[in-house]
Design a protein around this motif. Structure first.
Motif, PDB file in Angstrom:
ATOM      1  N   UNK A  30     -25.523   4.645 -23.728  1.00 38.36           N
ATOM      2  CA  UNK A  30     -25.069   5.246 -22.480  1.00 38.36           C
ATOM      3  C   UNK A  30     -25.467   6.716 -22.464  1.00 38.36           C
ATOM      4  N   UNK A  31     -25.868   7.187 -21.276  1.00 34.04           N
ATOM      5  CA  UNK A  31     -26.269   8.573 -21.086  1.00 34.04           C
ATOM      6  C   UNK A  31     -25.240   9.258 -20.198  1.00 34.04           C
ATOM      7  N   UNK A  32     -24.925  10.523 -20.510  1.00 34.37           N
ATOM      8  CA  UNK A  32     -23.969  11.272 -19.688  1.00 34.37           C
ATOM      9  C   UNK A  32     -24.736  12.183 -18.740  1.00 34.37           C
ATOM     10  N   UNK A  33     -24.462  12.040 -17.443  1.00 28.87           N
ATOM     11  CA  UNK A  33     -25.172  12.844 -16.451  1.00 28.87           C
ATOM     12  C   UNK A  33     -24.815  14.320 -16.614  1.00 28.87           C
ATOM     13  N   UNK A  34     -25.766  15.181 -16.259  1.00 34.06           N
ATOM     14  CA  UNK A  34     -25.508  16.623 -16.320  1.00 34.06           C
ATOM     15  C   UNK A  34     -25.147  17.157 -14.934  1.00 34.06           C
ATOM     16  N   UNK A  35     -24.850  16.252 -14.012  1.00 38.07           N
ATOM     17  CA  UNK A  35     -24.481  16.651 -12.643  1.00 38.07           C
ATOM     18  C   UNK A  35     -23.224  15.882 -12.240  1.00 38.07           C
ATOM     19  N   UNK A  36     -22.621  16.304 -11.147  1.00 37.42           N
ATOM     20  CA  UNK A  36     -21.472  15.577 -10.595  1.00 37.42           C
ATOM     21  C   UNK A  36     -20.315  15.486 -11.581  1.00 37.42           C
ATOM     22  N   UNK A  37     -19.793  14.273 -11.719  1.00 37.85           N
ATOM     23  CA  UNK A  37     -18.613  14.065 -12.571  1.00 37.85           C
ATOM     24  C   UNK A  37     -18.975  13.817 -14.037  1.00 37.85           C
ATOM     25  N   UNK A  38     -20.246  13.976 -14.370  1.00 38.05           N
ATOM     26  CA  UNK A  38     -20.722  13.761 -15.753  1.00 38.05           C
ATOM     27  C   UNK A  38     -20.389  12.348 -16.241  1.00 38.05           C
ATOM     28  N   UNK A  39     -20.583  11.379 -15.359  1.00 38.21           N
ATOM     29  CA  UNK A  39     -20.273  10.000 -15.739  1.00 38.21           C
ATOM     30  C   UNK A  39     -21.332   9.455 -16.705  1.00 38.21           C
ATOM     31  N   UNK A  40     -20.964   8.369 -17.373  1.00 34.65           N
ATOM     32  CA  UNK A  40     -21.818   7.718 -18.375  1.00 34.65           C
ATOM     33  C   UNK A  40     -22.422   6.461 -17.779  1.00 34.65           C
ATOM     34  N   UNK A  41     -23.696   6.253 -18.024  1.00 39.97           N
ATOM     35  CA  UNK A  41     -24.400   5.135 -17.411  1.00 39.97           C
ATOM     36  C   UNK A  41     -25.629   4.777 -18.256  1.00 39.97           C
ATOM     37  N   UNK A  42     -26.097   3.543 -18.162  1.00 36.09           N
ATOM     38  CA  UNK A  42     -27.410   3.243 -18.760  1.00 36.09           C
ATOM     39  C   UNK A  42     -28.495   3.997 -17.983  1.00 36.09           C
ATOM     40  N   UNK A  43     -29.692   4.151 -18.564  1.00 32.77           N
ATOM     41  CA  UNK A  43     -30.777   4.801 -17.815  1.00 32.77           C
ATOM     42  C   UNK A  43     -31.131   4.004 -16.565  1.00 32.77           C
ATOM     43  N   UNK A  44     -31.217   4.701 -15.444  1.00 36.22           N
ATOM     44  CA  UNK A  44     -31.574   4.052 -14.176  1.00 36.22           C
ATOM     45  C   UNK A  44     -32.015   5.118 -13.183  1.00 36.22           C
ATOM     46  N   UNK A  45     -32.684   4.696 -12.117  1.00 38.06           N
ATOM     47  CA  UNK A  45     -33.086   5.646 -11.091  1.00 38.06           C
ATOM     48  C   UNK A  45     -33.700   4.961  -9.900  1.00 38.06           C
ATOM     49  N   UNK A  46     -34.020   5.768  -8.909  1.00 35.58           N
ATOM     50  CA  UNK A  46     -34.519   5.248  -7.634  1.00 35.58           C
ATOM     51  C   UNK A  46     -35.937   4.710  -7.747  1.00 35.58           C
ATOM     52  N   UNK A  47     -36.201   3.672  -6.968  1.00 36.93           N
ATOM     53  CA  UNK A  47     -37.519   3.046  -6.910  1.00 36.93           C
ATOM     54  C   UNK A  47     -38.469   3.962  -6.138  1.00 36.93           C
ATOM     55  N   UNK A  48     -39.613   4.266  -6.733  1.00 37.70           N
ATOM     56  CA  UNK A  48     -40.640   5.068  -6.060  1.00 37.70           C
ATOM     57  C   UNK A  48     -41.519   4.167  -5.198  1.00 37.70           C
ATOM     58  N   UNK A  49     -42.123   4.726  -4.136  1.00 40.29           N
ATOM     59  CA  UNK A  49     -43.025   3.931  -3.295  1.00 40.29           C
ATOM     60  C   UNK A  49     -44.135   3.294  -4.132  1.00 40.29           C
ATOM     61  N   UNK A  50     -44.400   2.015  -3.894  1.00 40.56           N
ATOM     62  CA  UNK A  50     -45.465   1.310  -4.597  1.00 40.56           C
ATOM     63  C   UNK A  50     -45.057   0.727  -5.938  1.00 40.56           C
ATOM     64  N   UNK A  51     -43.846   1.015  -6.386  1.00 43.24           N
ATOM     65  CA  UNK A  51     -43.362   0.497  -7.666  1.00 43.24           C
ATOM     66  C   UNK A  51     -42.589  -0.793  -7.456  1.00 43.24           C
ATOM     67  N   UNK A  52     -42.685  -1.702  -8.425  1.00 42.74           N
ATOM     68  CA  UNK A  52     -41.757  -2.835  -8.359  1.00 42.74           C
ATOM     69  C   UNK A  52     -40.515  -2.463  -9.172  1.00 42.74           C
ATOM     70  N   UNK A  53     -39.466  -3.273  -9.041  1.00 44.47           N
ATOM     71  CA  UNK A  53     -38.176  -2.935  -9.629  1.00 44.47           C
ATOM     72  C   UNK A  53     -38.238  -2.768 -11.141  1.00 44.47           C
ATOM     73  N   UNK A  54     -38.942  -3.675 -11.824  1.00 47.28           N
ATOM     74  CA  UNK A  54     -39.003  -3.604 -13.280  1.00 47.28           C
ATOM     75  C   UNK A  54     -39.805  -2.386 -13.743  1.00 47.28           C
ATOM     76  N   UNK A  55     -40.873  -2.033 -13.023  1.00 48.81           N
ATOM     77  CA  UNK A  55     -41.623  -0.812 -13.347  1.00 48.81           C
ATOM     78  C   UNK A  55     -40.701   0.403 -13.256  1.00 48.81           C
ATOM     79  N   UNK A  56     -39.864   0.423 -12.216  1.00 47.53           N
ATOM     80  CA  UNK A  56     -38.913   1.525 -12.047  1.00 47.53           C
ATOM     81  C   UNK A  56     -37.973   1.601 -13.245  1.00 47.53           C
TER      82      UNK A  56
END
Length: 148
Positions: A30-56
């Protein structure tokens, strides 16, 4: 339009665990965000144009934790989609499951995160404040228990 993000739930098996209890040696990243409420989450992020979900999911894991796709083994048969609102807009997050090939591989955080921890299921659920993430971690653990 719903915001879409993808990531990997990453685990490692510690070699010291007795073989009779395969799941005792499993830890989740788990990673702790350095913004907002500093919540813990697995690595994840927004899909970029032209990317499929698994590439993201793999790109975000590399950016946020410094892990290359070749350092991970994607686990067949597990994919989880979560839906929840963020600032009043719907968000979809898709997670796959991946195992570290070498449990001693170094984690290199980006500026998006300030800390990381490898945690047993119970501790990971305590840090992951959101109920849907806690449920997902427990499902992953059950899935891994049923494989061996």
């Amino acid at each position: 339009m719903a915001v879409r993000a993808c990531g990997l739930i990453i685990y490692r098996r510690l070699q010291s665990a007795p073989s009779s209890k395969v799941t005792d040696g499993i830890e989740y990243l788990l990673l702790q965000t350095s913004y907002g409420t500093h919540h813990w989450t697995p690595p994840k992020g927004h899909v970029d144009p032209g990317e499929d979900d698994l590439q993201t999911a793999f790109r975000e894991t590399q950016e946020e934790a410094g892990l290359q796709a070749n350092q991970l083994t994607l686990i067949e048969g597990y994919k989880k989609e979560l839906h929840y609102p963020v600032r009043g807009k719907p968000k979809t997050v898709i997670y796959w499951l991946a195992e570290m090939k070498d449990c001693n591989t170094e984690i290199k955080l980006s500026e998006e995160h300030q800390a990381f921890q490898w945690l047993k299921l119970e501790d990971a659920c305590k840090l992951a404040e959101y109920e849907d993430m806690q449920v997902t971690l427990k499902e992953v653990h059950q899935f891994l228990c049923s494989k061996k």
